[in-house]
Design an enzyme around this catalytic site. Structure first.
Site, short mmCIF file in Angstrom:
data_model
loop_
_atom_site.label_atom_id
_atom_site.label_comp_id
_atom_site.label_asym_id
_atom_site.label_seq_id
_atom_site.Cartn_x
_atom_site.Cartn_y
_atom_site.Cartn_z
N SER A 135 -2.05 6.01 -1.78
CA SER A 135 -2.90 4.82 -1.67
C SER A 135 -3.70 4.68 -2.95
CB SER A 135 -3.86 4.95 -0.49
OG SER A 135 -4.83 3.90 -0.51
N TYR A 148 -10.42 10.11 3.58
CA TYR A 148 -9.13 9.42 3.41
C TYR A 148 -8.79 9.35 1.93
CZ TYR A 148 -5.59 5.77 3.38
OH TYR A 148 -4.43 5.06 3.17
#
Length: 259
Positions: A135, A148
């Protein structure tokens, strides 16, 4: 040729599975939702697809998939790790520590074990490799969901390191690092996505195409989407405190627009 795809039941994992099947791969599809996997397997072109219903946050499930990756009778040539989860609203401090443990179990622990099971056979055969779904958040820490971002930063460093480790062997590793993806990820995590400009979004199919093209060329890192290529270029040249501040300002702006 066989590819094993984790997180195959939805989003980027599903798009990667579809494009690999269209390219002639037999697939081993891995996710928690057995019904969704069966539906996907039946819809894909080709034959000899198999499904493994497994929650990779559980050690026993990881061991089951590792055993499949170690099989030499019907070997896996490409491991695609797309399984992942985001933190619910509230971020790191607004959730119990178990929420962060789940993020790490999928993006770090499972990835490490699966790659360790898959790579020896790939190296012995001199072909194949690993595609990891990272990501852009891995380059942009400082949000509320810092665990995250940190887990994706780890996965990206791991995938890039494997690319260097396996260079010249016929085996490769590619990390794809999308920004916002219209995959249902935000809604499943209970995260609002209103107020984000349409230019910031990619489809799962766009991300999958970029990942597979980069993998075919042996690239260590792929950033899909013109906007996010620009963001990544800025990240590489700007001081890190500037990058963090700019991203924090952008996220605050989107939050105000969504309010």
């Amino acid at each position: 040729m066989r590819a094993l795809v984790t997180g195959a039941s939805s989003g980027i994992g599903r798009a990667l599975a579809a494009q690999l099947a269209a390219a002639g791969y037999s697939l081993t599809l891995v996710a928690r939702d057995a019904a969704a996997l069966a539906e996907l397997s039946a819809a894909l072109p080709g034959a000899a697809h198999e499904v493994i219903s497994a929650d990779l946050a559980e050690r026993a499930a990881v061991d089951t998939v590792c055993a499949r990756l170690s099989d030499t009778v019907d070997p896996v040539d490409v491991l695609v790790h797309s399984a992942g989860v985001g933190l619910p609203p509230g971020g790191y401090l607004g959730n119990p520590a178990a929420a962060s443990d789940l993020v790490h179990a999928l993006s770090i622990d499972a990835l490490t074990s699966l790659a360790h099971a898959a790579l020896p056979g790939m190296l012995a055969r001199g072909r194949g490799g690993l595609i990891t779904v990272g990501s852009i958040a891995g380059f942009l820490p400082g949000t509320g969901a810092i665990t995250y971002s940190a887990s994706k930063a780890w996965a990206q460093a791991f995938g890039e390191g494997l690319n260097q480790l396996t260079r010249g062997t016929g085996v490769t590793s590619t990390v794809v690092t999308p920004g916002f993806v219209r995959s249902g990820f935000h809604s499943r995590a209970g995260i609002g996505a209103t107020g984000i400009h349409r230019a910031m979004w990619c489809t799962p199919e766009q991300v999958a195409r970029a990942a597979l093209l980069g993998f075919s060329r042996g690239r260590a890192l792929v950033v899909p989407g013109g906007v996010w290529k620009f963001v990544y270029a800025g990240y590489r040249v700007l001081p890190r405190n500037w990058s963090r501040a700019a991203f924090a300002q952008y996220m605050a702006w989107t939050a105000r627009r969504a309010a």
